[in-house]
Design a protein around this motif. Structure first.
Motif, short mmCIF file in Angstrom:
data_model
loop_
_atom_site.label_atom_id
_atom_site.label_comp_id
_atom_site.label_asym_id
_atom_site.label_seq_id
_atom_site.Cartn_x
_atom_site.Cartn_y
_atom_site.Cartn_z
N HIS A 98 1.00 9.29 -5.71
CA HIS A 98 1.44 10.64 -5.39
C HIS A 98 2.22 11.24 -6.56
N PHE A 99 3.15 10.49 -7.10
CA PHE A 99 3.93 11.01 -8.22
C PHE A 99 3.05 11.23 -9.45
N LEU A 100 2.28 10.22 -9.82
CA LEU A 100 1.50 10.29 -11.05
C LEU A 100 0.43 11.38 -11.02
N GLY A 108 7.91 3.50 -4.75
CA GLY A 108 6.78 3.71 -5.65
C GLY A 108 6.89 5.04 -6.38
N TYR A 109 7.27 6.07 -5.67
CA TYR A 109 7.44 7.40 -6.25
C TYR A 109 8.54 7.37 -7.31
N LEU A 119 0.84 -1.20 0.00
CA LEU A 119 0.00 0.00 0.00
C LEU A 119 0.88 1.25 0.00
N ALA A 120 1.95 1.24 0.76
CA ALA A 120 2.86 2.39 0.79
C ALA A 120 3.48 2.61 -0.60
N THR A 121 3.85 1.53 -1.29
CA THR A 121 4.39 1.64 -2.64
C THR A 121 3.36 2.24 -3.58
#
Length: 138
Positions: A57-59, A99-100, A49-51
């Motif tokens: 957030h980035f997208l 993930g970001y 979930l954090a990933t």
């Protein structure tokens, strides 16, 4: 720190004494225990979930969403509510950052593919949230 202490222990005898003056005791490294992950069963889906949150957030920010920053705030809320130990916190923050960065290295501008990826991650994040809540919630 333990690695540094073990490296000093296997260094050649003459190497340890370099730089000290006569009669001075060698400095002993502080015994600091590295934080240990909890290995709690919820950490794997919470890490995912954090990933996902980092990716969204980035997208969303890349694509000009005025609420793009809400995903980093949600990650902060999870950390605050969960109050994980230091090792688990580091794991979750690293997962968010991974993930970001994974999309940061792929997309320089908002494209249709970036929009589709964000939508897929939104669905996955919602599914993970429900699963975590149902399985591990109070």
């Amino acid at each position: 720190m333990a690695l540094v202490a073990s490296l000093l222990a296997i260094a050649p005898a003459g190497a340890q004494g370099r730089g000290k003056t006569k009669g001075e005791e060698p400095a002993q490294p502080a015994s600091v225990e590295a934080p240990v992950p909890s290995n709690a069963p919820y950490m794997k889906p919470l890490g995912r979930l954090a990933t996902v949150l980092g990716s969204i957030h980035f997208l969303r920010t890349l694509c000009g969403d005025a609420n793009g920053d809400v995903w980093r705030q949600k990650m902060g809320e999870i950390l605050e509510a969960q109050a994980p130990g230091e090792a688990d916190r580091r794991i979750l923050v690293a997962s968010f950052n991974q993930g970001y960065r994974s999309f940061e290295s792929t997309y320089r501008k908002c494209t249709p593919a970036a929009t589709v990826a964000a939508e897929r991650y939104l669905r996955e994040g919602a599914s993970l949230s429900r699963e975590i809540s149902a399985r591990y919630g109070n």
